[in-house]
Scaffold this motif. Structure first.
Motif, PDB file in Angstrom:
ATOM      1  N   ALA A   1     -15.091   0.044 -24.158  1.00  0.00           N
ATOM      2  CA  ALA A   1     -14.979   0.095 -22.703  1.00  0.00           C
ATOM      3  C   ALA A   1     -16.074  -0.696 -22.026  1.00  0.00           C
ATOM      4  CB  ALA A   1     -15.010   1.553 -22.243  1.00  0.00           C
ATOM      5  N   ASP A   2     -17.289  -0.601 -22.530  1.00  0.00           N
ATOM      6  CA  ASP A   2     -18.397  -1.308 -21.886  1.00  0.00           C
ATOM      7  C   ASP A   2     -18.179  -2.799 -21.910  1.00  0.00           C
ATOM      8  OD1 ASP A   2     -21.149  -1.001 -20.670  1.00  0.00           O
ATOM      9  OD2 ASP A   2     -21.601  -2.382 -22.335  1.00  0.00           O
ATOM     10  N   ALA A   3     -17.618  -3.315 -23.020  1.00  0.00           N
ATOM     11  CA  ALA A   3     -17.366  -4.747 -23.123  1.00  0.00           C
ATOM     12  C   ALA A   3     -16.207  -5.178 -22.243  1.00  0.00           C
ATOM     13  CB  ALA A   3     -17.085  -5.117 -24.588  1.00  0.00           C
ATOM     14  N   VAL A   4     -15.208  -4.310 -22.114  1.00  0.00           N
ATOM     15  CA  VAL A   4     -14.048  -4.657 -21.290  1.00  0.00           C
ATOM     16  C   VAL A   4     -14.409  -4.641 -19.810  1.00  0.00           C
ATOM     17  CG1 VAL A   4     -11.760  -3.867 -20.563  1.00  0.00           C
ATOM     18  CG2 VAL A   4     -12.387  -3.874 -22.988  1.00  0.00           C
ATOM     19  N   GLU A   5     -15.209  -3.689 -19.389  1.00  0.00           N
ATOM     20  CA  GLU A   5     -15.493  -3.494 -17.968  1.00  0.00           C
ATOM     21  C   GLU A   5     -16.643  -4.380 -17.508  1.00  0.00           C
ATOM     22  OE1 GLU A   5     -16.089   0.727 -17.910  1.00  0.00           O
ATOM     23  OE2 GLU A   5     -13.971   1.187 -18.175  1.00  0.00           O
ATOM     24  N   ARG A   6     -16.518  -5.658 -17.726  1.00  0.00           N
ATOM     25  CA  ARG A   6     -17.493  -6.651 -17.301  1.00  0.00           C
ATOM     26  C   ARG A   6     -16.769  -7.813 -16.639  1.00  0.00           C
ATOM     27  NH1 ARG A   6     -22.604  -6.194 -19.558  1.00  0.00           N
ATOM     28  NH2 ARG A   6     -22.812  -4.668 -21.236  1.00  0.00           N
ATOM     29  N   ASP A   7     -17.514  -8.544 -15.791  1.00  0.00           N
ATOM     30  CA  ASP A   7     -16.975  -9.746 -15.149  1.00  0.00           C
ATOM     31  C   ASP A   7     -15.611  -9.478 -14.516  1.00  0.00           C
ATOM     32  OD1 ASP A   7     -19.233 -11.208 -15.978  1.00  0.00           O
ATOM     33  OD2 ASP A   7     -18.317 -11.542 -17.950  1.00  0.00           O
ATOM     34  N   LEU A   8     -15.543  -8.405 -13.775  1.00  0.00           N
ATOM     35  CA  LEU A   8     -14.273  -8.008 -13.180  1.00  0.00           C
ATOM     36  C   LEU A   8     -14.005  -8.750 -11.874  1.00  0.00           C
ATOM     37  CD1 LEU A   8     -14.564  -4.122 -13.640  1.00  0.00           C
ATOM     38  CD2 LEU A   8     -13.471  -5.769 -15.178  1.00  0.00           C
ATOM     39  N   THR A   9     -12.724  -8.786 -11.517  1.00  0.00           N
ATOM     40  CA  THR A   9     -12.300  -9.356 -10.241  1.00  0.00           C
ATOM     41  C   THR A   9     -11.781  -8.231  -9.368  1.00  0.00           C
ATOM     42  OG1 THR A   9     -11.697 -11.462 -11.273  1.00  0.00           O
ATOM     43  CG2 THR A   9     -10.732 -10.966  -9.114  1.00  0.00           C
ATOM     44  N   LEU A  10     -12.435  -8.005  -8.239  1.00  0.00           N
ATOM     45  CA  LEU A  10     -12.063  -6.901  -7.354  1.00  0.00           C
ATOM     46  C   LEU A  10     -10.765  -7.212  -6.633  1.00  0.00           C
ATOM     47  CD1 LEU A  10     -12.959  -4.154  -6.073  1.00  0.00           C
ATOM     48  CD2 LEU A  10     -13.918  -5.517  -4.202  1.00  0.00           C
ATOM     49  N   LEU A  11      -9.799  -6.286  -6.752  1.00  0.00           N
ATOM     50  CA  LEU A  11      -8.544  -6.425  -6.018  1.00  0.00           C
ATOM     51  C   LEU A  11      -8.604  -5.752  -4.647  1.00  0.00           C
ATOM     52  CD1 LEU A  11      -5.863  -5.791  -8.806  1.00  0.00           C
ATOM     53  CD2 LEU A  11      -6.811  -7.970  -8.012  1.00  0.00           C
ATOM     54  N   GLY A  12      -9.375  -4.683  -4.523  1.00  0.00           N
ATOM     55  CA  GLY A  12      -9.497  -4.019  -3.228  1.00  0.00           C
ATOM     56  C   GLY A  12      -9.757  -2.537  -3.355  1.00  0.00           C
ATOM     57  N   LEU A  13      -9.607  -1.830  -2.253  1.00  0.00           N
ATOM     58  CA  LEU A  13      -9.872  -0.396  -2.167  1.00  0.00           C
ATOM     59  C   LEU A  13      -8.624   0.327  -1.664  1.00  0.00           C
ATOM     60  CD1 LEU A  13     -13.341  -0.463  -0.323  1.00  0.00           C
ATOM     61  CD2 LEU A  13     -12.942  -0.346  -2.796  1.00  0.00           C
ATOM     62  N   VAL A  14      -8.454   1.537  -2.161  1.00  0.00           N
ATOM     63  CA  VAL A  14      -7.386   2.411  -1.680  1.00  0.00           C
ATOM     64  C   VAL A  14      -8.053   3.648  -1.074  1.00  0.00           C
ATOM     65  CG1 VAL A  14      -5.337   3.732  -2.271  1.00  0.00           C
ATOM     66  CG2 VAL A  14      -5.838   1.604  -3.488  1.00  0.00           C
ATOM     67  N   ALA A  15      -7.676   3.981   0.161  1.00  0.00           N
ATOM     68  CA  ALA A  15      -8.237   5.148   0.859  1.00  0.00           C
ATOM     69  C   ALA A  15      -7.162   6.222   0.966  1.00  0.00           C
ATOM     70  CB  ALA A  15      -8.724   4.750   2.248  1.00  0.00           C
ATOM     71  N   LEU A  16      -7.513   7.430   0.541  1.00  0.00           N
ATOM     72  CA  LEU A  16      -6.564   8.535   0.525  1.00  0.00           C
ATOM     73  C   LEU A  16      -7.019   9.640   1.460  1.00  0.00           C
ATOM     74  CD1 LEU A  16      -7.183   7.654  -2.758  1.00  0.00           C
ATOM     75  CD2 LEU A  16      -4.966   8.777  -2.913  1.00  0.00           C
ATOM     76  N   ALA A  17      -6.065  10.333   2.025  1.00  0.00           N
ATOM     77  CA  ALA A  17      -6.372  11.432   2.934  1.00  0.00           C
ATOM     78  C   ALA A  17      -5.345  12.535   2.748  1.00  0.00           C
ATOM     79  CB  ALA A  17      -6.364  10.956   4.382  1.00  0.00           C
ATOM     80  N   ASP A  18      -5.793  13.741   3.074  1.00  0.00           N
ATOM     81  CA  ASP A  18      -4.873  14.881   3.155  1.00  0.00           C
ATOM     82  C   ASP A  18      -4.448  14.962   4.610  1.00  0.00           C
ATOM     83  OD1 ASP A  18      -3.488  17.213   2.927  1.00  0.00           O
ATOM     84  OD2 ASP A  18      -5.191  18.456   2.367  1.00  0.00           O
ATOM     85  N   PRO A  19      -3.252  14.502   4.959  1.00  0.00           N
ATOM     86  CA  PRO A  19      -2.891  14.334   6.374  1.00  0.00           C
ATOM     87  C   PRO A  19      -2.796  15.662   7.111  1.00  0.00           C
ATOM     88  CG  PRO A  19      -0.975  14.016   4.971  1.00  0.00           C
ATOM     89  CD  PRO A  19      -2.146  14.135   4.054  1.00  0.00           C
ATOM     90  N   PRO A  20      -3.112  15.649   8.403  1.00  0.00           N
ATOM     91  CA  PRO A  20      -2.951  16.872   9.207  1.00  0.00           C
ATOM     92  C   PRO A  20      -1.487  17.286   9.278  1.00  0.00           C
ATOM     93  CG  PRO A  20      -4.277  15.227  10.359  1.00  0.00           C
ATOM     94  CD  PRO A  20      -3.665  14.543   9.176  1.00  0.00           C
ATOM     95  N   ARG A  21      -1.279  18.562   9.405  1.00  0.00           N
ATOM     96  CA  ARG A  21       0.079  19.067   9.568  1.00  0.00           C
ATOM     97  C   ARG A  21       0.653  18.615  10.907  1.00  0.00           C
ATOM     98  NH1 ARG A  21       2.545  23.028   6.825  1.00  0.00           N
ATOM     99  NH2 ARG A  21       1.467  23.897   5.015  1.00  0.00           N
ATOM    100  N   ALA A  22       1.922  18.400  10.928  1.00  0.00           N
ATOM    101  CA  ALA A  22       2.598  18.059  12.176  1.00  0.00           C
ATOM    102  C   ALA A  22       2.492  19.237  13.133  1.00  0.00           C
ATOM    103  CB  ALA A  22       4.056  17.712  11.899  1.00  0.00           C
ATOM    104  N   GLY A  23       2.104  18.953  14.353  1.00  0.00           N
ATOM    105  CA  GLY A  23       2.028  19.984  15.378  1.00  0.00           C
ATOM    106  C   GLY A  23       0.736  20.750  15.422  1.00  0.00           C
ATOM    107  N   VAL A  24      -0.185  20.497  14.461  1.00  0.00           N
ATOM    108  CA  VAL A  24      -1.412  21.288  14.460  1.00  0.00           C
ATOM    109  C   VAL A  24      -2.295  20.912  15.648  1.00  0.00           C
ATOM    110  CG1 VAL A  24      -2.804  19.754  12.998  1.00  0.00           C
ATOM    111  CG2 VAL A  24      -3.232  22.207  12.974  1.00  0.00           C
ATOM    112  N   GLY A  25      -2.256  19.640  16.068  1.00  0.00           N
ATOM    113  CA  GLY A  25      -3.042  19.238  17.226  1.00  0.00           C
ATOM    114  C   GLY A  25      -2.618  19.980  18.481  1.00  0.00           C
ATOM    115  N   ALA A  26      -1.309  20.088  18.689  1.00  0.00           N
ATOM    116  CA  ALA A  26      -0.806  20.827  19.850  1.00  0.00           C
ATOM    117  C   ALA A  26      -1.171  22.301  19.761  1.00  0.00           C
ATOM    118  CB  ALA A  26       0.706  20.659  19.953  1.00  0.00           C
ATOM    119  N   ALA A  27      -1.147  22.847  18.544  1.00  0.00           N
ATOM    120  CA  ALA A  27      -1.507  24.262  18.374  1.00  0.00           C
ATOM    121  C   ALA A  27      -2.979  24.496  18.701  1.00  0.00           C
ATOM    122  CB  ALA A  27      -1.205  24.707  16.945  1.00  0.00           C
ATOM    123  N   LEU A  28      -3.845  23.578  18.288  1.00  0.00           N
ATOM    124  CA  LEU A  28      -5.271  23.709  18.591  1.00  0.00           C
ATOM    125  C   LEU A  28      -5.516  23.554  20.090  1.00  0.00           C
ATOM    126  CD1 LEU A  28      -6.669  21.691  15.574  1.00  0.00           C
ATOM    127  CD2 LEU A  28      -6.975  24.137  15.972  1.00  0.00           C
TER     128      LEU A  28
END
Length: 949
Positions: free
Chosen positions: A535-562
């Motif tokens: 693994a150490d030898a493979v994980e060298r000189d890499l080319t970055l493809l990008g980032l993925v951002a994940l979220a636990d989305p708010p429930r529908a209608g929770v804003g109105a309830a608050l």
């Protein structure tokens, strides 16, 4: 994200650390020992205990079970329900009735007491089941090493020193020190509230505040998400972390509801009033020379007239009706009195995951580098809008992924599932990707590297520039970025210089500050030589493809309830076992976070003394408590209660049970929640939706208003029921009502209209103002003045007028009536006089019932004119119809005439009797007009007096 990654390794807030907080528990000392020394320290061997050793420890230490709850027996529960003050008063009245040769009255009162007691005992029996649910969490079987070989034994027979053999899907049966682990990840959310699986290994760690936080411990109740392990048990049964929470939950006394407190106060008030008046009448009559039995009869009449026998069943049935209404809105109530308490709630302590959010991670943004100097957060898109570079990034993330295809795949890692779903949203079929780019080799995720890598055969989805194998590396952004030397941008591949690295870090920080969980993906195209390297030898000189951002989305209608909570004056505090950044991001996403809000970590909360904590709760505009323990959540609830707040708490895990039990109203999740949380709670949300809590609060406020409505209705008739006995003492005339006729009103004609008032829909604007003050009573001076001082007087006048009118029509003035009174009381009057008396009491009874028809329409609102209200609903109309029908049956049916001492009324009497209804309604309109006028005068004087303090 790769298996085994904590949220810290994914670039979000810090993950579970190896806290240095010490503990005095000697059993946890093994946590700090190297794995080879653990067995000896716990008195066992690598091959486990022998059967003889295990049996001896089982006999000495006890079974691996939680202690049974200390509950009152059924007999004690039943006894408590029929020995409270009002029940004792009714028992005494029943005894006096039997002693006075009135068995019908005695049996009627006994029936009331028994029915009330049965309903109360049934509710208590349903209430306290938290410990039984905790026991259900303990698995029935466990795999252990005994005598050097594997064996399957009953979970209750596991003892300290046993070596557990854990595999994916197993639930841990006891607190154990891990001595061997391969890619081990545990779901400890039931104990800590942490929303993601956490890494566990065999490396020694310092003893934390709780065993569930130790990175080398497998606590009882946790579930193995991935990997396998061996662990040596150091605590069983009540000595486990699960047992500690069980003790905390069952030792926590449930706060009585406001309705329970107020009904108890009403009972004491009514009891004192009834007994006082009964004793006074008895003594007064005896002093004036009345026979003992006659004095006793009148005293019983006063007591029965003062006690609203239908009050307790009416409250119970009204609450049950509102429970059914709330169930239709997906809120299931297990404790009836909690319905009313919801109306007084002014603080909601809510968890984050599953209540404010969907409890399902999803990819929110996909960021790919643009041409040099033109990147940044603005380059982020959702998976469905990803361009060619974004699709390539998602394809790589789907290939370096251990989740199975489909929503119920074998991997429980929510990030891997979310990445597969994002690939599908980008029109990339995961199964087709794996066929096109089969995996040749892999280096699984390692907590020290914070990365995983796979080698796949290159295919079109990766748009590789070489036909040879391609390595894909996925992991925590900083851990991947340190191995990258190039960046794939829209124009091709360029070297990653300092400016390019700073650009990626800027994007990383901007997304992480929003509480998003981040995954970085990179590739390396070096041909077939990659497949055989480490693994150490493979994980060298890499080319970055990008980032993925994940979220636990708010429930529908929770804003109105608050927002509805804010308008209703209900403060919302987030209390979660998750990280502060994540919790803050959710608060911002649902519109809860505003100026003045702050995040308080569990460690900071722990350091606060009680006065400082109370000052924090009162002074802060809004609070998010993150990384809290069960004890800390319980402490918050108690601090709010000390400050005079009525607190509702939401939760779904074992760790929430103590706070749910101690809150004024515990609210558990029905879908994602555990049996423990549901058993400890008063309300279960069938849809796990915060909006349902707001609907429940509205239902609670409606219940409080409706209880006041039917109290006003029921108590009003007490005055005309007492007035005949006062007139008897003052005017020396026979009572205008018989005791069974009083019961006919309280338990017959009044019952269904009272219940209909209890089921009235909410009045407009109910949620537009703050909750009622905690100290406001259901039965206050205003209600008593309306019932006893105004409407009751009107009804009493109508009752006595009808009674004397019958005698006057028969030719008996006051003097003549006084002359025949002794014979009537001794049941020795001539038949004609007795018949006139029965007709007179029937007229008095009819006058009260007709007045109550107008009263029930008047009581639909305390302030609003009955003429401005919507037409009565079907239930109220049916109640009025039944009320009138029962009156006619009592007056005209011979069997009921014999039972209640009534006689038929002439047709000429009915127009006058029926006029009592609009007269009572008119009197109430006058009273409401006076109250509104006084209120306007008071409001008009406020500016001249200066601001109120």
């Amino acid at each position: 994200m790769p298996r085994g990654a904590t949220s810290a390794e994914r670039g979000a807030a810090p993950g579970p650390d190896r806290r240095g907080a010490s503990t005095d528990a000697p059993a946890t000392a093994s946590l700090a020992l190297p794995a080879p020394d653990v067995a000896a320290a716990l008195g066992t061997r690598e091959g486990g205990l022998t059967e003889r050793e295990a049996g001896a420890r089982l006999a000495s230490i006890g079974r691996n079970e939680l202690p049974p709850p200390r509950r009152r027996s059924g007999a004690r529960r039943a006894l408590a329900q029929v020995t409270h003050p009002m029940a004792i008063l009714l028992w005494a009245a029943a005894g006096l009735s039997f002693a006075s040769a009135m068995p019908q009255l005695g049996w009627a009162i006994v029936l009331v007491v028994v029915v009330n007691g049965a309903v109360g005992a049934w509710q208590e029996h349903r209430g306290d089941r938290a410990l039984a649910a905790l026991e259900a969490l303990m698995p029935r079987r466990a795999r252990v090493l005994r005598g050097g070989g594997p064996r399957e034994v009953a979970a209750a027979e596991v003892v300290p020193g046993d070596v557990l053999v854990l595999a994916e899907g197993d639930r841990v049966v006891a607190d154990a020190r891990i001595v061997q682990a391969t890619l081990l990840r545990l779901d400890v959310s039931l104990l800590t509230g942490e929303s993601l699986p956490v890494d566990r290994d065999a490396l020694p760690c310092l003893a934390p505040r709780a065993v569930a936080d130790a990175s080398c411990a497998a606590p009882a109740g946790a579930t193995v998400v991935t990997g396998r392990a061996r662990a040596v048990v150091f605590a069983t049964g009540p000595r486990t972390e699960l047992g500690r929470i069980a003790r905390l939950a069952t030792a926590t006394r449930r706060a009585p509801s406001t309705l329970e407190l107020q009904v108890a106060r009403i009972v004491r008030t009514v009891t004192a009033l009834a007994v006082g008046m009964g004793v006074a009448v008895f003594a007064l009559l005896h002093v004036f020379g009345a026979p003992l039995w006659e004095s006793l009869l009148f005293a019983i009449g006063i007591i029965v007239a003062n006690v609203p026998e239908g009050l307790l069943p009416a409250i119970t049935i009204t609450l049950a009706a509102n429970v059914q209404r709330m169930a239709r809105r997906h809120a299931l109530v297990s404790r009836l009195s909690a319905v009313e308490t919801l109306g007084a709630v002014d603080v909601i302590c809510t968890d984050k995951t599953g209540t404010l959010t969907e409890n399902a991670l999803s990819v929110e943004r996909v960021w790919t580098p643009g041409p040099a100097g033109r990147g940044g957060p603005a380059g982020s898109d959702g998976p469905a809008d990803a361009g060619a570079a974004g699709r390539r990034l998602l394809a790589a993330a789907a290939l370096a992924n251990d989740a199975h295809v489909g929503p119920t795949g074998g991997s429980a890692d929510p990030i891997d599932r979310a990445l597969l779903a994002a690939a599908a949203a980008a029109r990339l079929e995961p199964a087709a990707l794996r066929r096109a780019c089969p995996r040749l080799a892999e280096a699984p995720f390692d907590a020290r590297r914070r990365r995983m890598s796979v080698v796949v055969r290159a295919g079109p989805p990766l748009a590789a520039t070489t036909a040879g194998p391609v390595a894909i590396v996925k992991g925590a952004p900083l851990a991947v970025l340190e191995r990258c030397t190039r960046v794939a941008d829209g124009a091709g591949v360029r070297a990653m210089d300092d400016a390019g690295r700073a650009e990626v870090l800027e994007v990383h920080d901007a997304l992480a500050a929003r509480g998003l969980r981040l995954v970085a993906v990179a590739i390396r195209e070096d041909g077939g030589a990659l497949a055989g390297r480490d693994a150490d030898a493979v994980e060298r000189d890499l080319t970055l493809l990008g980032l993925v951002a994940l979220a636990d989305p708010p429930r529908a209608g929770v804003g109105a309830a608050l927002a509805a909570c804010a308008r209703a004056g209900v403060r919302v505090t987030i209390v979660t076992g998750d990280h502060g950044l994540t919790a803050r991001a959710v608060a911002e996403a649902v519109g809860l976070w505003t100026a003045g809000w702050r995040v308080v970590d569990g460690s900071a909360l722990e350091a606060l003394a009680e006065p400082a904590l109370e000052a924090l709760l009162e002074a802060s505009a809004g609070l998010v408590f993150a990384r809290v323990t069960p004890e800390q959540k319980l402490r918050l609830v108690r601090a709010y209660q000390r400050l005079g707040h009525v607190v509702a708490v939401t939760g779904d895990g074992v760790n929430d049970a103590p706070a749910l039990h101690a809150a004024n109203v515990g609210v558990a999740m029905g879908r994602a929640g555990t049996d423990v949380a549901r058993a400890a709670a008063d309300v279960v949300l069938l849809d796990d939706d915060f909006s349902t809590i707001v609907a429940a609060v509205e239902g609670g406020r409606t219940t409080f208003a409706n209880v006041r409505k039917f109290l006003a209705y029921v108590l009003t008739s007490n005055v005309p029921e007492i007035a005949p006995f006062l007139a008897m003492v003052v005017l020396h005339v026979p009572p205008a009502l018989g005791i069974l006729q009083i019961l006919a009103i309280d338990l017959g004609t009044d019952m269904l209209p009272a219940l209909a008032l209890g089921a009235e829909p909410p009045e407009p604007g109910l949620m537009a103002g703050p909750p009622r003050a905690r100290g406001r009573r259901v039965l206050d001076v205003q209600l008593l003045l309306r019932a006893y001082g105004w409407l009751g007087v009107v009804e009493a006048a109508a009752c006595l007028a009808a009674f004397f009118a019958v005698w006057w029509r028969a030719g008996y003035g006051l003097g003549a009536l006084q002359a025949v009174t002794p014979a009537l009381l001794a049941h020795a009057a001539p038949a004609a006089v007795a018949a006139t008396y029965r007709e007179a009491t029937s007229a008095a009874l009819a006058a009260i019932v007709c007045c109550q028809v107008g009263n029930v329409l008047a009581c639909r609102s305390e302030r609003t004119s009955a003429l401005r209200l919507a037409r009565p609903g079907r239930l109220l109309a049916a109640g009025i119809a039944v009320e009138v029908a029962l009156l006619l049956a009592i007056v005209y049916l011979p069997p009921l005439q014999a039972m209640f001492g009534t006689a038929p009324l002439p047709g000429a009497a009915w127009p006058w009797l029926l006029a009592c209804a609009p007269a009572t309604l008119l009197a109430d309109e006058v009273g409401k007009g006076i109250v509104r006028g006084v209120s306007r005068l008071r409001r008009g004087r406020v500016p001249r007096r200066g601001p109120e303090r």
